[in-house]
Design an enzyme around this catalytic site. Structure first.
Site, PDB file in Angstrom:
ATOM      1  N   LYS A   1       3.330  11.024  -3.461  1.00  0.00           N
ATOM      2  CA  LYS A   1       2.199  10.467  -4.214  1.00  0.00           C
ATOM      3  C   LYS A   1       1.277  11.719  -5.253  1.00  0.00           C
ATOM      4  CE  LYS A   1      -1.503   6.842  -3.671  1.00  0.00           C
ATOM      5  NZ  LYS A   1      -2.007   6.030  -2.601  1.00  0.00           N
TER       6      LYS A   1
ATOM      7  N   ASP B   1     -13.665   5.205   2.311  1.00  0.00           N
ATOM      8  CA  ASP B   1     -12.270   5.242   2.487  1.00  0.00           C
ATOM      9  C   ASP B   1     -11.900   6.853   3.103  1.00  0.00           C
ATOM     10  OD1 ASP B   1      -9.539   5.579   2.721  1.00  0.00           O
ATOM     11  OD2 ASP B   1      -9.029   4.561   0.827  1.00  0.00           O
TER      12      ASP B   1
ATOM     13  N   GLU C   1      -7.387   0.490  -4.816  1.00  0.00           N
ATOM     14  CA  GLU C   1      -7.315   0.688  -3.404  1.00  0.00           C
ATOM     15  C   GLU C   1      -8.673  -0.035  -2.799  1.00  0.00           C
ATOM     16  OE1 GLU C   1      -5.876   4.475  -2.359  1.00  0.00           O
ATOM     17  OE2 GLU C   1      -4.003   4.013  -2.861  1.00  0.00           O
TER      18      GLU C   1
ATOM     19  N   ASP D   1       1.099  -1.234   0.081  1.00  0.00           N
ATOM     20  CA  ASP D   1       0.055   0.103  -0.162  1.00  0.00           C
ATOM     21  C   ASP D   1       0.921   1.136  -0.033  1.00  0.00           C
ATOM     22  OD1 ASP D   1      -1.733   2.092   0.513  1.00  0.00           O
ATOM     23  OD2 ASP D   1      -2.484   1.364   2.215  1.00  0.00           O
TER      24      ASP D   1
END
Lengths: 621, 107
Positions: A86, A207, A185, A25
């Site tokens: 990211k 999420d 994800e 992850d």
């Protein structure tokens, strides 16, 4: 010396056949690596027993620090310490500047279009920085599993575009890793809960991380996962909960919000986070700031964050609508991200979905664990059932057609991998080349969409307008990478392009593009209608002009000829009127007026073709 | 004839069985394969088989079969940690040679 793990009955692997596969992850703030060992899935810790690796890379005088050590220096050595890399993956410098003043680095423009970050060790690309994080996780994993890794599964947000996915793969390659595949994800979270073993159903993944919120709706059918819709808010997360609570504490303490120095600002934010976390298990928590201290009840906290939670629920509803399902159809809701520990979040989600969400797996680790399960299956360690996972494209893909219109070839939320072909034709007589402009977006006009690539198909044989057949094929592979090819069917000449990572799209932009396509639906529809009529009017007047030039004098008397010239002139005037309906009426009028002329031309054509031949000749053929 | 196990091994097997949610113990055995002739088998046991030779240590059942016992008699099953790596290890007095990685052996 290799150490053995316990296998399922009858499934002890052949010696040296056990593949070492892990799931990673690669998060904005934190990263994790997980593996399946002795049949159970878990995240892997470092020598200090820490599972979470902060996604922070610091370039020191002598080398590179990653994780906790780098994070400890993030403030004092901010220019050489890269956080949240990211957000930069697969982005152009232009995109990066729109991320605002939150990034303290100095960027250097580069040939690769991705911005480089200036550090004391020279300029580094976001791909290189991500590779450093992956390397550390890979070393940890191969030490934990007792040997080199055979392959990894890396998770990415469902909204990541081609460029961002390719950048992630490049980072893995740079780190010396073999990527089995990238996995969305939310899909990973569903796999972690073993929902792939259920028969079928609709699953929602909620999420709520520190700074972002993502909602995904998945459909499971005969063991196959399909992402039906995604949505969310890239600027909403647990940090916002802290912020409103910090504001409330400052109000109670009688301190103005603006008068704060940065150090006391940080202090009140840290206090707010502590209080928030403590309120998960306690009804009342004592908060303090400076000389002030007072009680905060969960009810008060709930009132403060309720508007934020309501915002996520709106995204949730929108995603359900996009997916074409109703709340009661959702069989399971999975909670991902640390902020889902806030009781109110769970309550409200349960209320909307009409069922208790799944929370039994640590929401911070669930994504890595799902990736590990998928990696294990892809490595071939899980013999029996093959897990096949499908994802969707976030925005429609298409190409530009005459008049600056976007023709969608693959619609958004189509599951990938997918291949769609559509036939196009030439617009002018003898047209020898065709430009294919590849577009992404939901709007009707080219200018409102995003151009991904452009290429030309040359060598189209000279044919009258509309006779050439050109098949354009759009193909999106399992990792979401797009290739487009165009082929002229009679000669087989073809041309193609693979859409390489260039500029990325943020989820913000995707959200904005989707919203715009909704809010401008009517304007877009009208614009398309107008452009279509304009294109048709142009085509007709071009064709009629050519026809008049070649055959007008031979086939028409003066009166007829002049009548058509008048019609043609008025068509050209109306064409620029901007009134689609008027143009349409005019086109019909001109078409009708020129009917007789067209019929005569056709007869003449046939007569020319037949003259000098005997009937028998045609019978033969 | 006997197979023994260390307390560490027993504790880990118990943990794993608990996480797995089912199973009565583990099976140890050998089969012919691998680069050095024989390979160890280490699996969960859901049901005891006819003809199983069974032992119990620290509350954990170990099952094997007669054929395997010919190669495993006197073996101690241990759970070891080597840095970040952890797993089970067969300390087998019958093994004349092992391949470099220890996944297979010769008697």
């Amino acid at each position: 010396m290799s150490l053995l793990q316990i296998s399922e009955p009858g499934q002890t692997p052949e010696p040296h056949q056990q593949k070492r596969a892990v799931g990673i992850d690669l998060g904005t703030t934190n990263s994790l690596v997980a593996a399946v060992r002795s049949g159970s899935t878990g995240t892997l810790a470092d020598l200090q027993g820490r599972h979470i690796l902060p996604s922070v890379v610091r370039y020191t005088e002598s080398g590179v620090e990653v994780g906790h050590d780098a994070w400890a220096h993030a403030v004092e050595d901010s220019l050489n310490t890269v956080v949240s890399v990211k957000r930069l993956m697969g982005r152009g410098l232009k995109d990066v500047s729109t991320l605002g003043g939150v990034l303290p680095y100095q960027f250097v423009e580069s040939d690769s279009r991705m911005p480089l970050i200036q550090t004391r060790q020279g300029a580094v690309s976001p791909v290189e920085v991500s590779a450093e994080i992956l390397k550390v996780l890979a070393v940890r994993a191969s030490e934990s599993l007792g040997g080199e890794l055979d392959g990894v599964v890396i998770t990415v947000p469902a909204y990541f575009d081609d460029g961002q996915r390719q950048a992630t793969k490049d980072a893995a390659k740079l780190a010396g890793l073999h990527v089995y595949r990238l996995l969305n994800e939310p899909t990973a979270a569903a796999v972690a809960y073993g929902l792939d073993e259920a028969a079928e159903g609709v699953i929602a993944v909620y999420d709520l991380g520190g700074g972002t919120f993502d909602i995904s709706v998945l459909r499971l059918n005969k063991g196959v996962f399909e992402v039906m819709a995604t949505g969310g808010d890239s600027a909403l997360g647990g940090d916002d909960f802290d912020r409103v609570l910090a504001g409330w504490i400052l109000d109670q303490a009688g301190v103005g919000h603006d008068a704060l120095e940065s150090s006391s600002h940080r202090a009140v934010m840290i206090e707010a986070r502590r209080v928030k976390e403590a309120l998960t298990d306690n009804e009342v928590v004592v908060a303090s700031h400076g000389d002030w201290s007072g009680e905060v009840s969960r009810t008060q906290f709930d009132e403060l964050v309720e508007p934020l939670v309501a915002k996520t629920l709106r995204s949730f509803k929108r995603a359900l609508r996009d997916a074409g399902v109703k709340a009661p159809d959702v069989q399971e809701v999975i909670m991902v991200g640390g902020s889902t520990r806030v009781p109110l979040v769970c309550e409200k989600v349960a209320e909307l979905a009409g069922k208790r969400p799944l929370t039994s797996i640590d929401p911070d680790r669930v994504v890595a664990m799902g990736a590990a399960r998928q990696a294990n299956a892809l490595a071939g360690n899980k013999s029996a059932d093959e897990m096949l996972l499908l994802d969707v494209i976030p925005l429609s893909l298409g190409l530009e057609t005459m008049g600056g219109l976007m023709e969608k070839v693959i619609h958004r939320n189509t599951t990938i991998p997918v291949s769609r072909a559509q036939e196009f034709t030439t617009y002018k007589d003898g047209q020898a080349a065709m430009a294919v402009q590849v577009l992404q977006g939901e709007r009707e006009l080219v200018n409102d969409n995003r151009s991904l690539a452009r290429f030309e198909l040359r060598g189209i044989p000279p044919l009258p307008a509309g006779s050439a057949k050109i098949r354009v094929t759009f193909q999106v592979d399992a990792d979401g990478l797009l290739s487009v090819s165009a082929e002229e069917l009679s000669t087989g000449v073809s041309s193609s392009i693979v859409v390489k990572p260039s500029y990325g799209l943020s989820d913000d932009e995707i959200t904005r593009m989707l919203r715009d396509s909704q809010s401008s639906a009517v304007a877009d529809r009208d614009a398309r209608k107008l452009r279509e009529q304009e294109v048709e009017a142009d085509r007709l007047s071009d064709a009629l002009t050519i026809a008049l030039e070649t055959d007008g004098e031979a086939l028409l008397n003066e009166e007829e000829f002049n009548a058509l010239v008048v019609e043609l002139r008025s068509l050209k005037v109306v064409r620029d009127s901007g009134d689609a309906d008027a143009i349409k009426v005019e086109i019909e009028k001109v078409a009708k007026a020129s009917d007789a002329f067209a019929a005569r031309r056709m007869n003449q054509g046939i007569r020319n073709a037949l003259s000098g031949h005997k009937i028998d000749e045609f019978k033969e053929s | 004839m006997a197979i023994t196990m260390t307390e560490a091994a027993a504790r880990h097997i118990k943990d794993q069985l608990e996480k797995r949610g089912q199973g009565v113990g583990i099976r140890v055995g050998v089969r012919t394969s691998g680069c050095s002739g024989m390979a160890y088998v280490l699996e969960f046991v859901d049901r005891k088989q006819n003809g199983d030779i069974s032992f119990e240590y620290f509350g954990v059942e170990v099952h094997s079969d007669e054929k395997s016992m010919a190669y495993l008699d006197g073996t101690e099953l241990d759970f070891v940690k080597e840095g970040l790596n952890e797993g089970f290890q067969f300390n087998n007095p019958n093994a004349a040679s092992e391949c470099g990685c220890g996944e297979s052996f010769n008697v």
